[in-house]
Motif scaffolding. Structure first.
Motif, PDB file in Angstrom:
ATOM      1  N   ALA A 492      -4.590  -9.833  16.014  1.00  0.00           N
ATOM      2  CA  ALA A 492      -4.155  -8.607  15.347  1.00  0.00           C
ATOM      3  C   ALA A 492      -5.103  -7.450  15.627  1.00  0.00           C
ATOM      4  CB  ALA A 492      -4.035  -8.852  13.847  1.00  0.00           C
ATOM      5  N   SER A 493      -6.360  -7.747  15.939  1.00  0.00           N
ATOM      6  CA  SER A 493      -7.334  -6.685  16.237  1.00  0.00           C
ATOM      7  C   SER A 493      -6.931  -5.901  17.479  1.00  0.00           C
ATOM      8  CB  SER A 493      -8.726  -7.286  16.417  1.00  0.00           C
ATOM      9  OG  SER A 493      -9.135  -7.978  15.258  1.00  0.00           O
ATOM     10  N   PHE A 494      -6.322  -6.572  18.457  1.00  0.00           N
ATOM     11  CA  PHE A 494      -5.858  -5.861  19.653  1.00  0.00           C
ATOM     12  C   PHE A 494      -4.727  -4.887  19.291  1.00  0.00           C
ATOM     13  CE2 PHE A 494      -7.245  -9.894  21.977  1.00  0.00           C
ATOM     14  CZ  PHE A 494      -8.441  -9.332  22.399  1.00  0.00           C
ATOM     15  N   ALA A 495      -3.830  -5.332  18.407  1.00  0.00           N
ATOM     16  CA  ALA A 495      -2.713  -4.475  18.006  1.00  0.00           C
ATOM     17  C   ALA A 495      -3.160  -3.342  17.095  1.00  0.00           C
ATOM     18  CB  ALA A 495      -1.647  -5.310  17.307  1.00  0.00           C
ATOM     19  N   ASN A 496      -4.328  -3.511  16.475  1.00  0.00           N
ATOM     20  CA  ASN A 496      -4.814  -2.552  15.479  1.00  0.00           C
ATOM     21  C   ASN A 496      -5.957  -1.710  16.042  1.00  0.00           C
ATOM     22  OD1 ASN A 496      -4.836  -1.355  12.909  1.00  0.00           O
ATOM     23  ND2 ASN A 496      -6.384  -2.781  12.151  1.00  0.00           N
ATOM     24  N   ASP A 497      -5.858  -1.342  17.303  1.00  0.00           N
ATOM     25  CA  ASP A 497      -6.823  -0.431  17.928  1.00  0.00           C
ATOM     26  C   ASP A 497      -8.254  -0.957  17.888  1.00  0.00           C
ATOM     27  OD1 ASP A 497      -4.718   1.384  18.370  1.00  0.00           O
ATOM     28  OD2 ASP A 497      -4.979   2.234  16.376  1.00  0.00           O
ATOM     29  N   GLY A 498      -8.402  -2.283  17.907  1.00  0.00           N
ATOM     30  CA  GLY A 498      -9.733  -2.867  17.943  1.00  0.00           C
ATOM     31  C   GLY A 498     -10.346  -3.130  16.585  1.00  0.00           C
ATOM     32  N   TYR A 499      -9.613  -2.875  15.500  1.00  0.00           N
ATOM     33  CA  TYR A 499     -10.134  -3.082  14.147  1.00  0.00           C
ATOM     34  C   TYR A 499      -9.695  -4.429  13.594  1.00  0.00           C
ATOM     35  CZ  TYR A 499     -11.688   1.767  13.830  1.00  0.00           C
ATOM     36  OH  TYR A 499     -12.343   2.962  14.040  1.00  0.00           O
ATOM     37  N   PHE A 500     -10.658  -5.159  13.036  1.00  0.00           N
ATOM     38  CA  PHE A 500     -10.388  -6.449  12.408  1.00  0.00           C
ATOM     39  C   PHE A 500     -10.224  -6.248  10.903  1.00  0.00           C
ATOM     40  CE2 PHE A 500     -12.102 -10.227  10.194  1.00  0.00           C
ATOM     41  CZ  PHE A 500     -11.155 -11.155  10.595  1.00  0.00           C
ATOM     42  N   THR A 501      -9.102  -6.723  10.358  1.00  0.00           N
ATOM     43  CA  THR A 501      -8.829  -6.544   8.924  1.00  0.00           C
ATOM     44  C   THR A 501      -8.889  -7.847   8.147  1.00  0.00           C
ATOM     45  OG1 THR A 501      -6.441  -6.839   9.226  1.00  0.00           O
ATOM     46  CG2 THR A 501      -7.294  -4.598   9.411  1.00  0.00           C
ATOM     47  N   GLY A 502      -8.930  -8.989   8.826  1.00  0.00           N
ATOM     48  CA  GLY A 502      -8.782 -10.255   8.134  1.00  0.00           C
ATOM     49  C   GLY A 502      -7.323 -10.486   7.785  1.00  0.00           C
ATOM     50  N   ASN A 503      -7.050 -11.508   6.985  1.00  0.00           N
ATOM     51  CA  ASN A 503      -5.675 -11.741   6.546  1.00  0.00           C
ATOM     52  C   ASN A 503      -5.636 -11.883   5.036  1.00  0.00           C
ATOM     53  OD1 ASN A 503      -5.810 -14.757   5.827  1.00  0.00           O
ATOM     54  ND2 ASN A 503      -6.485 -14.791   7.961  1.00  0.00           N
ATOM     55  N   TYR A 504      -4.498 -11.533   4.450  1.00  0.00           N
ATOM     56  CA  TYR A 504      -4.354 -11.515   3.003  1.00  0.00           C
ATOM     57  C   TYR A 504      -3.028 -12.142   2.597  1.00  0.00           C
ATOM     58  CZ  TYR A 504      -8.201  -8.211   3.324  1.00  0.00           C
ATOM     59  OH  TYR A 504      -9.406  -7.631   3.618  1.00  0.00           O
ATOM     60  N   ALA A 505      -3.069 -12.861   1.481  1.00  0.00           N
ATOM     61  CA  ALA A 505      -1.867 -13.527   0.975  1.00  0.00           C
ATOM     62  C   ALA A 505      -1.402 -12.948  -0.352  1.00  0.00           C
ATOM     63  CB  ALA A 505      -2.130 -15.029   0.813  1.00  0.00           C
ATOM     64  N   ILE A 506      -2.258 -12.228  -1.073  1.00  0.00           N
ATOM     65  CA  ILE A 506      -1.930 -11.693  -2.400  1.00  0.00           C
ATOM     66  C   ILE A 506      -1.967 -10.170  -2.363  1.00  0.00           C
ATOM     67  CG2 ILE A 506      -2.696 -11.536  -4.808  1.00  0.00           C
ATOM     68  CD1 ILE A 506      -3.795 -14.350  -4.568  1.00  0.00           C
ATOM     69  N   LEU A 507      -0.927  -9.550  -2.955  1.00  0.00           N
ATOM     70  CA  LEU A 507      -0.923  -8.099  -3.109  1.00  0.00           C
ATOM     71  C   LEU A 507      -1.523  -7.702  -4.451  1.00  0.00           C
ATOM     72  CD1 LEU A 507       2.576  -7.137  -1.646  1.00  0.00           C
ATOM     73  CD2 LEU A 507       0.333  -6.740  -0.621  1.00  0.00           C
ATOM     74  N   ASP A 508      -0.953  -8.239  -5.538  1.00  0.00           N
ATOM     75  CA  ASP A 508      -1.482  -7.935  -6.861  1.00  0.00           C
ATOM     76  C   ASP A 508      -1.046  -9.007  -7.838  1.00  0.00           C
ATOM     77  OD1 ASP A 508       1.195  -7.203  -7.906  1.00  0.00           O
ATOM     78  OD2 ASP A 508       0.959  -5.400  -6.691  1.00  0.00           O
ATOM     79  N   ILE A 509      -1.669  -8.998  -9.019  1.00  0.00           N
ATOM     80  CA  ILE A 509      -1.349  -9.955 -10.078  1.00  0.00           C
ATOM     81  C   ILE A 509      -1.158  -9.161 -11.366  1.00  0.00           C
ATOM     82  CG2 ILE A 509      -2.117 -11.973 -11.370  1.00  0.00           C
ATOM     83  CD1 ILE A 509      -3.815 -12.775  -8.980  1.00  0.00           C
ATOM     84  N   ARG A 510      -0.048  -9.421 -12.061  1.00  0.00           N
ATOM     85  CA  ARG A 510       0.259  -8.748 -13.317  1.00  0.00           C
ATOM     86  C   ARG A 510       0.528  -9.772 -14.401  1.00  0.00           C
ATOM     87  NH1 ARG A 510       1.617  -3.251 -12.323  1.00  0.00           N
ATOM     88  NH2 ARG A 510       1.624  -2.798 -10.078  1.00  0.00           N
ATOM     89  N   ASP A 511       0.523  -9.294 -15.666  1.00  0.00           N
ATOM     90  CA  ASP A 511       0.941 -10.188 -16.737  1.00  0.00           C
ATOM     91  C   ASP A 511       2.458 -10.126 -16.856  1.00  0.00           C
ATOM     92  OD1 ASP A 511       1.608  -7.878 -18.140  1.00  0.00           O
ATOM     93  OD2 ASP A 511      -0.155  -7.942 -19.440  1.00  0.00           O
ATOM     94  N   ALA A 512       3.003 -10.878 -17.828  1.00  0.00           N
ATOM     95  CA  ALA A 512       4.468 -10.964 -17.930  1.00  0.00           C
ATOM     96  C   ALA A 512       5.100  -9.631 -18.308  1.00  0.00           C
ATOM     97  CB  ALA A 512       4.854 -12.034 -18.945  1.00  0.00           C
ATOM     98  N   ASP A 513       4.314  -8.737 -18.913  1.00  0.00           N
ATOM     99  CA  ASP A 513       4.825  -7.406 -19.270  1.00  0.00           C
ATOM    100  C   ASP A 513       4.735  -6.418 -18.119  1.00  0.00           C
ATOM    101  OD1 ASP A 513       5.634  -7.716 -22.002  1.00  0.00           O
ATOM    102  OD2 ASP A 513       3.527  -7.932 -22.522  1.00  0.00           O
ATOM    103  N   GLY A 514       4.152  -6.846 -17.007  1.00  0.00           N
ATOM    104  CA  GLY A 514       4.029  -5.965 -15.857  1.00  0.00           C
ATOM    105  C   GLY A 514       2.733  -5.183 -15.795  1.00  0.00           C
ATOM    106  N   ASN A 515       1.805  -5.460 -16.694  1.00  0.00           N
ATOM    107  CA  ASN A 515       0.518  -4.764 -16.666  1.00  0.00           C
ATOM    108  C   ASN A 515      -0.355  -5.333 -15.546  1.00  0.00           C
ATOM    109  OD1 ASN A 515       1.040  -3.195 -19.091  1.00  0.00           O
ATOM    110  ND2 ASN A 515       0.809  -5.124 -20.195  1.00  0.00           N
ATOM    111  N   LEU A 516      -0.960  -4.453 -14.788  1.00  0.00           N
ATOM    112  CA  LEU A 516      -1.772  -4.863 -13.641  1.00  0.00           C
ATOM    113  C   LEU A 516      -3.062  -5.523 -14.111  1.00  0.00           C
ATOM    114  CD1 LEU A 516      -1.974  -4.783 -10.526  1.00  0.00           C
ATOM    115  CD2 LEU A 516      -3.219  -2.625 -10.770  1.00  0.00           C
ATOM    116  N   ILE A 517      -3.307  -6.736 -13.603  1.00  0.00           N
ATOM    117  CA  ILE A 517      -4.523  -7.488 -13.929  1.00  0.00           C
ATOM    118  C   ILE A 517      -5.497  -7.481 -12.762  1.00  0.00           C
ATOM    119  CG2 ILE A 517      -5.433  -9.748 -14.572  1.00  0.00           C
ATOM    120  CD1 ILE A 517      -2.738 -10.410 -15.806  1.00  0.00           C
TER     121      ILE A 517
END
Length: 823
Positions: A492-517
């Motif tokens: 992915a670093s080649f596709a991203n102009d030489g920048y390494f970002t790592g990889n991620y599986a989670i965007l965010d976590i909220r409670d059942a009411d939708g409040n950002l945790i």
């Protein structure tokens, strides 16, 4: 007498009163002994489950607690009003006015208990149900005794003293068992209707409110008719108590209810275990609480995941032999799709079938380390193209693809072969990488060094390679192990102009009411490659003509859009790979067997590439073709094909090539040389040849290590022409190599003993002895041809010549050749 009688009566009365008091106290002790404290209520709440969803909120999997089932906690405001109304209507119509207990129900229970000895009837308020379910022990809850009823009532009264009615109603709606392993209205809504409680409509609220009385009986999945009848009862009570109108009741009763077809899905199973491990780590670090209701929104796109799974399954099924065919023994595959700009995992298929035990499908082959074959080569070439290196190469730099034996660090000989078993002579860096030629890759690794290569891998998140001393030059051909996810992330670093970002599986976590945790912490991108180097690698890997030598034109690697791609096949066909990308998408594919069983004649081109091809086209369908944006600081220059230098009038084949500014050639080509022959004899022309018979021809001045191959191809060589010239002179001697006025450079990080040049002489006529001299010292003496040896580079200016003794005993000396060696 009267006083005595009065005294006796007083004593008896006292004893009776004391007895009554003792009985009453004993009764109180019997009823309220070991009564749990209301303060213990939080310890008895259901443990929340964790919902894992895709990036668009679609459920992938719900992690259930070891005890209980699906559970999430909503605030009172987050519970829909229709759910509150329906529950009060069917469970406790006087909820907001009673003291937490139903006095009439308790008296009725007392009367029945006195008559029959067992409490077989008696209503419980919502508060009493909360007290029973959250404060009494599991065994006591099932007792049908007056004692349990009284204890429950007292606890309910205590609850009303400590909690507001809204808090008590929220406790009930969040904790009560709705069946289907669902505790609380949010869990029930997700289980039965596949949506959050906030989206519930009146018919759905009424149906859910009727379940707690007998969840097993009224379960709509198993008894839809009974659930519907129960819903009508609830709606009728809601109308009677003024919560809805008659028209609303009729409409709700006739409205169809759509149930969740997959209440407990398990989508992308290998991916969700990666996410679960990350959740566990966040809890261990104190960033999340295990008592929280968690809704984990991941990076995965479920549509992309389904497409990837279908392609993998279809292609692996296609490898199964038909009757009479020989099996290729291909049983498994894995696929990873990433957004190269963010590192977000869009799809991850860990096997061709998670539940297929015959292929060990539960093993995640997307994260299991395996040897990569040639898929690792682009990183070695990226190092050698770095313009800050003292001895940088360019895309036009020629590498001699001929059989070469290397000495490994343990002294063993290593002779790599190209996949097709052939030699290809001079190959530019562009052709060598695009066509995945093995010998040039090993030479490139020797140039940049194993330690530098492993350092680069570590910067790209590849942590599985370990100690550089564990590797030799076979690392260039995939001798190290890494996972598909690691390698795809590095690409992915080649596709991203030489920048390494790592990889991620989670965007965010909220409670059942939708409040950002929690929001995924992302490290700042690390620039690993010069953007111009990254673009050059992408340009090479997307050049269909440059990979013609290795794969032919219009192979499976070519898409209907610009895409860079690299394959890899390990020794004995244990693994094969294809990893490719556009500016917006990286897809990596592994094909093989989990148990390392060898495949039969299946390569990266025939095994992994078809999966990659199909997945790239499917996931990019409908998106415009997007070329790699060329950064500033690149120049396109015409060069001579064999040398990569500026064309001269003698250069017969030229090409356009891209160069990082400052690395473009400034010297003219020296490979194509013009010499003259006698048109009559075909021999080299000399001073005696008449001008009209002097015919110019073009010969090639190639390094000595590639000359044998060039002769086999019928190429005219300058060294052969010189040999003919010497042969014309019976007593002639000539130094063929090195060439006069050549400059050599010592590589600082390479063992000096391995930095040697070839020294070769040619003789005309017969010589009994030939000696090569360097700076007046004998390098080597020969009594028969070939007169060739090696000399280790040494800094400074050096003079070479050759002397021979002919059959007449005369000493013949060649011209002196001067070279320079610099650091």
């Amino acid at each position: 007498m009267k006083n005595r009688l009065a005294s006796i009566l007083r004593k008896k009365s006292t004893r009776i009163i004391l007895s009554i008091v003792a009985v009453f106290v004993g009764l109180l002790v019997y009823i309220f002994w070991d009564l749990p404290s209301v303060d213990s209520l939080p310890k008895n709440l259901n443990t929340p489950s964790a919902r894992i969803t895709d990036r668009n909120g679609r459920l992938l999997y719900e992690i259930l607690p070891t005890e209980g089932g699906r559970h999430a906690v909503l605030s009172f405001e987050g519970i829909p009003q229709c759910m509150k109304d329906a529950t009060i209507a069917v469970e406790d119509k006087n909820f907001y006015t009673n003291p937490g207990v139903d006095l009439q129900g308790i008296i009725r229970a007392l009367w029945i208990n006195l008559q029959g000895g067992e409490t077989i009837a008696g209503g419980s308020t919502i508060t009493q149900q909360v007290a029973r379910n959250l404060l009494l022990s599991q065994n006591e809850r099932t007792e049908r005794t007056l004692r349990r009823k009284l204890r429950e009532a007292f606890l309910a009264w205590e609850l009303t003293q400590k909690l507001s009615k809204n808090d008590i109603l929220a406790l009930y709606l969040n904790q009560v068992n709705y069946g289907g392993m669902s505790y609380g209205v949010e869990a029930a809504s997700q289980t039965y209707f596949g949506k959050p409680a906030s989206d519930l409509l009146l018919p759905e609220c009424a149906l859910l409110a009727g379940l707690p009385q007998a969840p097993g009986i009224y379960n709509p999945f198993t008894n839809p008719d009974l659930a519907k009848e129960r819903q009508k009862i609830v709606l009728g009570l809601m109308e009677d108590q003024g919560y809805i109108t008659h028209a609303q009741r009729v409409e709700a009763e006739s409205a169809p209810v759509s149930y969740n077809p997959a209440p407990y899905p398990i989508e992308a199973p290998h991916f969700i275990w990666i996410v679960k491990d990350q959740i566990d780590a966040l809890i261990a670090e104190g960033k999340l609480s295990p008592s929280q209701s968690l809704v984990v929104r991941t990076t995965l796109d479920l549509d992309d995941q389904h497409v990837a799974e279908q392609i993998v399954a279809r292609r692996i099924e296609g490898f199964k032999p038909k009757e009479g065919e020989i099996s290729h023994n291909v049983n498994n595959a894995a696929l990873v799709a990433l957004d190269p700009r963010t590192g977000e995992i869009l799809a991850l298929v860990g096997s061709a079938g998670y539940f297929n035990a015959s292929i060990d499908g539960a093993l995640d082959m997307a994260t299991a380390p395996r040897q990569t074959g040639s898929a690792f080569k682009p990183f070695i070439y990226a190092l050698v193209l770095d313009p800050t290196r003292p001895n940088f190469w360019t895309a036009a730099t020629p590498i001699m693809d001929v059989t070469t034996t290397f000495i490994t660090h343990d002294g063993a000989p290593y002779t790599p072969k190209d996949y097709d078993g052939r030699e290809h002579g001079p190959a530019s860096v562009r052709e060598a990488l695009a066509s995945s030629l093995n010998i040039p890759a090993v030479k490139t690794l020797k140039e940049v060094g194993i330690e530098n290569t492993l350092n680069l891998a570590e910067h790209l998140g590849i942590t599985s390679l370990g100690d550089p001393q564990s590797y030799d030059l076979s690392l260039a051909l995939g001798g190290g192990q890494m996972s598909l996810l690691e390698l795809s992330t590095a690409f992915a670093s080649f596709a991203n102009d030489g920048y390494f970002t790592g990889n991620y599986a989670i965007l965010d976590i909220r409670d059942a009411d939708g409040n950002l945790i929690y929001t995924q912490d992302k490290k700042p991108p690390l620039q690993v490659f010069d953007p111009r180097v990254a673009w050059l690698i992408s340009d090479i890997l997307s050049d269909d003509r440059a990979r013609q030598t290795g794969f032919g034109l219009n192979s499976t690697l070519k898409l209907d859009r610009v895409a860079a791609v690299k394959t890899g096949t390990t020794t004995n066909f244990h693994d094969n790979w294809t990893i490719g990308y556009t500016p917006d998408l990286v897809i990596g594919v592994w094909v093989g067997n989990s148990g390392y069983e060898a495949m039969h004649n299946v390569t990266g081109l025939t095994g992994a590439a078809p999966i990659w091809h199909d997945a790239m086209r499917a996931l990019l369908n409908g998106q415009p073709d997007k070329p790699f944006v060329r950064p500033d600081g690149l120049k396109q220059v015409e060069v001579c094909d064999l040398s990569g230098l500026l064309p001269t009038q003698f250069c017969q084949h030229t090409k356009m090539e891209w160069f990082i500014a400052g690395t473009e050639p400034t010297q003219p080509d020296t490979v194509y040389q013009q010499v003259f022959v006698d048109a009559l004899t075909g021999l080299p022309a000399d001073d005696s040849t008449p001008p009209e018979r002097r015919k110019p021809i073009i010969v090639l001045d190639l390094p000595i290590d590639v000359q044998a191959w060039a002769r086999s191809q019928g190429w005219p060589l300058l060294s052969d022409f010189n040999q003919m010239t010497v042969s014309q002179n019976a007593n002639g001697l000539m130094l063929v190599s090195p060439q006069p006025n050549t400059t050599y450079r010592i590589t600082p990080n390479l063992d000096l003993a391995s930095q040697q040049i070839s020294v070769e002489a040619a003789a005309g006529g017969s010589f009994s002895q030939v000696t090569i001299y360097v700076d007046g010292n004998i390098l080597q003496t020969f009594t028969a041809s070939p007169y060739q040896t090696w000399w280790q580079l040494s800094e400074g200016e050096h003079r070479f010549w050759v002397e021979g003794v002919n059959m007449n005993g005369e000493v013949v000396k060649s011209d002196v050749v001067v070279i320079t060696v610099v650091r």
